[in-house]
Design an enzyme around this catalytic site. Sequence first.
Site, PDB file in Angstrom:
ATOM      1  CG  HIS A  16      -5.585  -2.868  -5.074  1.00  0.00           C
ATOM      2  ND1 HIS A  16      -6.735  -1.901  -4.786  1.00  0.00           N
ATOM      3  CD2 HIS A  16      -6.132  -3.745  -4.522  1.00  0.00           C
ATOM      4  CE1 HIS A  16      -7.650  -2.837  -3.934  1.00  0.00           C
ATOM      5  NE2 HIS A  16      -7.189  -3.846  -3.698  1.00  0.00           N
ATOM      6  CG  ASN A  18      -4.455   1.845  -9.111  1.00  0.00           C
ATOM      7  OD1 ASN A  18      -4.332   2.729  -8.444  1.00  0.00           O
ATOM      8  ND2 ASN A  18      -5.520   0.605  -8.608  1.00  0.00           N
ATOM      9  CB  SER A  21       3.517   6.701   2.354  1.00  0.00           C
ATOM     10  OG  SER A  21       2.875   5.687   1.887  1.00  0.00           O
ATOM     11  CG  ASN A  22       2.447   3.790  -2.620  1.00  0.00           C
ATOM     12  OD1 ASN A  22       3.467   3.081  -2.603  1.00  0.00           O
ATOM     13  ND2 ASN A  22       1.494   3.448  -1.724  1.00  0.00           N
ATOM     14  CD  GLU A  33       0.488  -0.231  -1.114  1.00  0.00           C
ATOM     15  OE1 GLU A  33       0.204   0.924  -1.859  1.00  0.00           O
ATOM     16  OE2 GLU A  33      -0.246  -0.573   0.101  1.00  0.00           O
TER      17      GLU A  33
END
Length: 222
Positions: free
Chosen positions: A110, A108, A12-13, A180
Amino acid sequence: MRVVVFASGGGSNFQSLIDRFAAGAGGVVMAGLVASRETAGAIRRAETAGIPWMVAAPGGDSRGETEDEGAFLARALARLDADLVVLAGYLRLVPPQVVRGWWGRIINIHPALLPAFGGSGMYGARVHEAVVRSGVRITGATVHFVDEAYDRGPIIAQWPVPVLDGDTAASIAERVLEAEHELLPKVVAALAEGTVSLDGDGRVRWSRPWMEGRRFRADPEA
Ligand code: GRF
């Protein structure tokens, strides 16, 4: 800026980047997807968007060649002409030779406020379960440059998310994932614009306050 996403899960990101940078908006081109396994839902998203993808594993390329994973990834990134690598739910440690070769060009995301609730074994539901157990009232999302350890490396940006009474790991995960999806495209856009960079001392420098003009969403219903 050509962006290659590494993902292991639903992606989804990855989708948030596809949506934000469709048709090369902001000078960002989604150049490829590297999935750590053939079952990654992210692959379907790549196919739908017409983005080239491959599965990263020794011997995992289409010709069935066996080679070291680091060499495979380095070659894949060269072939895709990547400028930036985004780890978005990538559950494998990136081999040190790739991290060194791409220092300052791998980020990255998180789902917690690092350095809390990160590191080896801290992924997926485990992160949010640890958040619930700890009793913290704020969690969030972090985007950072990648070094040789899980979830370490210079922090670029963070977004806070409240922990509410009655929250479960699942409800927190859902709220954090929304954050996110806002945070990651903003950071990629800022890297493409050059408003954020990593200096020679390994410190992140923003040329403007990074949260400037952005509403602090304390109320998840807002
Ligand atoms: C996200 O929470 C991300 O922060 C973490 O893994 C999850 C991946 O979700 N590293 P998705 O595959 O992008 O939907």
